[in-house]
Design an enzyme around this catalytic site. Structure first.
Site, PDB file in Angstrom:
ATOM      1  N   LYS A   1       0.815  -1.228   0.000  1.00  0.00           N
ATOM      2  CA  LYS A   1       0.000   0.000   0.000  1.00  0.00           C
ATOM      3  C   LYS A   1       0.846   1.274   0.000  1.00  0.00           C
ATOM      4  O   LYS A   1       0.414   2.290  -0.550  1.00  0.00           O
ATOM      5  CB  LYS A   1      -0.960   0.008   1.193  1.00  0.00           C
ATOM      6  CG  LYS A   1      -1.834  -1.250   1.306  1.00  0.00           C
ATOM      7  CD  LYS A   1      -2.676  -1.519   0.081  1.00  0.00           C
ATOM      8  CE  LYS A   1      -3.205  -2.943   0.081  1.00  0.00           C
ATOM      9  NZ  LYS A   1      -3.734  -3.390  -1.198  1.00  0.00           N
TER      10      LYS A   1
ATOM     11  N   ARG B   1      -7.949  -7.969  -9.575  1.00  0.00           N
ATOM     12  CA  ARG B   1      -8.691  -9.202  -9.865  1.00  0.00           C
ATOM     13  C   ARG B   1     -10.093  -8.839 -10.351  1.00  0.00           C
ATOM     14  O   ARG B   1     -10.502  -7.681 -10.262  1.00  0.00           O
ATOM     15  CB  ARG B   1      -8.822 -10.024  -8.575  1.00  0.00           C
ATOM     16  CG  ARG B   1      -9.571  -9.243  -7.490  1.00  0.00           C
ATOM     17  CD  ARG B   1      -9.957 -10.062  -6.285  1.00  0.00           C
ATOM     18  NE  ARG B   1     -10.845  -9.311  -5.413  1.00  0.00           N
ATOM     19  CZ  ARG B   1     -10.462  -8.463  -4.464  1.00  0.00           C
ATOM     20  NH1 ARG B   1      -9.181  -8.245  -4.255  1.00  0.00           N
ATOM     21  NH2 ARG B   1     -11.355  -7.828  -3.732  1.00  0.00           N
TER      22      ARG B   1
END
Ligand code: MV4
Length: 515
Positions: A128, A304
């Site tokens: 992140k 995804r």
């Protein structure tokens, strides 16, 4: 048509796809492959041997015992099956190996197309702080915060002062809210820092954390993007996912009731820039927080196909799995941004085997009865069927119920109607909770934040008739059903064909011999 900056990239048709997943998403992928004339290979753990995804695929291979670590997460085993079955591509679905950079790499090394992004894009978005730096450089709006992980309490205190309280401590390896701590006052910072670091360390084996301005009462709005290997990227508008419980989404919809065309265009452009910055190829999602003044801030990128993708399919008319396959084959996108528009409104309710009256305690077990709703504007993607079982080893989601309407109000009413038809016996489900949401005035007005469930829901708000009379009706139906099957009035179905009885055999033989 989009221009192609790399016209030399080869197009390689995919003929056979191994689906490295289970449940509804495996079924979802198999369905599109069948429509496209692509052969399918399922993999399954021991308790999944009779699951729908196994039956629907052209071939199925056992890969291990129940534990995911011994089956659906076994990279080598899955690659062996791909090689043995002659699959030329692997679709990972969501969860399991879908965001595993080393698996994406291993597929490519084995000469098998990974239907998903390249390993470097997965890796870049998995960290992140690295993602934050990359997004900052790409000009994607972000909440004020530290660019890198913070080393100690002094650095954290200085950063928090500069950002201004309240701040949020987040795990660098995180996502899903683990290792996250809100700090409203300076005196609580030190303790929160230590707790966040130790939680991150035990959850991810990586204790690095960073500090961000805390956005209060935000909405979760995410942009679906689609990128090809030629440098073309489009966005497929947004999904509103503010109805969550403990970082698990329960109701999602598209479009978001709060976006204006201007805000949609700005967020779409930011998401496209995010995808370009990490060299993204395939379908992906850029998550944003939107505050009360409709400022938006990058949160993370999911590399995804997501659970809630059907609502985007609902409003665009596209099949996202078909688009993923085309992009993985090396085709340029077949649409440009100007070709895309929003048609109507779509809502998804996730139906879990969880008891909303008991703090959403998972309630796995046999599905004695599963009667899907249907009718105009209703889609049900289920991973279990009547007579099957919601297994304790995996996520307890039973299905995703998706409705479409010309307007949001029509889609909401249709969802409430579909939920009222949906009959499940054997396990407790979140159907009554979803009905609570559909009937809630705030939700009906499109007025909700990520705090909706915590602030608005309590078990006594579930309608009593959802457990009493209906259960009796269901019990009667179960009894009637089991009596019917005991009497053997209807022929047993095996692989969709009638089991031949001696009389049908004789008839057939007579026909063959006499013909
Ligand atoms: C935030 C936030 C407020 N301010 N970041 C939750 C999971 C992780 N992906 C990031 N999350 C949040 N980040 C800032 N700067 C609030 C959340 C958050 C949240 C976000 C989306 C949906 C539900 C949520 C529930 C609690 C907290």
């Amino acid at each position: 048509m989009p221009s192609s900056s790399d016209s030399s990239a080869p197009v390689q048709a995919i003929r056979k796809v191994l689906v490295a997943n289970r449940g509804e998403i495996a079924v979802r992928v198999i369905r599109t492959c069948r429509e496209l004339g692509i052969e399918t290979v399922a993999v399954f753990s021991t308790p999944d041997r009779t699951a729908p995804h196994v039956r629907l695929a052209d071939e199925a291979y056992h890969i291990g015992p129940a534990a995911s670590s011994e089956s659906y997460l076994k990279q080598e085993k899955i690659l062996d099956v791909a090689r043995d079955s002659g699959a030329d591509a692997i679709h990972p679905g969501y969860g399991f190996l879908s965001e595993n950079a080393s698996f994406s790499n291993a597929c490519t090394e084995a000469g098998i197309t990974f239907i998903g992004p390249r390993p470097d894009a997965i890796r870049a978005m998995g960290d992140k702080t690295a993602a934050r730096t990359m997004m900052q450089e790409a000009g994607v709006p972000m909440a004020p915060g530290t660019p890198d992980a913070i080393e100690d309490r002094e650095e954290a205190a200085a950063a928090a002062e500069e950002i201004g309280y309240p701040v949020l401590i987040k795990a660098a390896a995180g996502g899903g809210g683990k290792g996250m701590r809100i700090v409203r006052e300076a005196e609580n910072l030190h303790r929160a820092l230590e707790m966040a670091q130790s939680e991150a360390k035990s959850a991810f084996g990586d204790g690095r954390v960073f500090v961000e301005k805390y956005i209060d009462q935000p909405r979760h709005v995410e942009i679906q993007i689609l990128a090809d290997a030629h440098g073309n990227v489009v966005h497929l508008f947004e999904r509103e996912c503010s109805i969550q419980r403990r970082h698990q989404k329960v109701v999602e919809e598209a479009p978001s009731p709060i976006l204006t065309p201007q805000l949609r265009a700005a967020m779409g452009e930011a998401a496209i820039n995010a995808a370009r910055a990490c060299g993204y190829v395939n379908a992906g999602t850029v998550e944003f927080l939107v505050d009360a003044d409709r400022n938006f801030y990058f949160m993370e990128m999911n590399t995804r196909l997501q659970v809630e993708h059907p609502v985007t399919e609902g409003i665009t008319g596209l099949d996202l799995v078909a688009e993923q396959i085309r992009v993985a084959e090396g085709h340029p996108l077949r649409m440009s941004q100007d070709d895309l528009s929003i048609n109507g409104h779509s809502i998804e309710c996730r139906i879990y085997a969880e008891d909303p009256a008991s703090n959403f305690l998972p309630d796995p077990g046999p599905l004695h009865r599963h009667v899907p709703p249907s009718g105009i504007g209703v889609r049900l993607d289920a991973g279990v069927e009547e007579g099957g079982e919601v297994l304790i080893h995996y996520d307890p989601m039973i299905s995703k119920l998706v409705t479409w309407g010309r307007t949001r109000e029509e889609a909401v009413r249709r969802m409430d109607r579909a939920l009222s038809e949906y009959t499940i016996a054997g396990v407790q489900t979140t159907i009554p909770f979803c009905r609570f949401v559909m009937q809630h005035e705030g939700f009906r007005n499109g007025n909700m934040s990520t705090h909706f469930v915590d602030e608005e829901f309590s078990p006594e708000k579930l309608k009593p008739q959802d457990s009493g009379l209906e259960e009796a009706a269901v019990l009667a139906a179960v009894l009637a059903h089991s009596e019917r099957s005991n009497m053997q009035e209807t022929p047993t179905l095996v692989d969709g064909k009638e089991t031949p009885t001696s009389s049908t055999w004789k008839t057939n033989r007579r026909q063959y011999q006499g013909g």
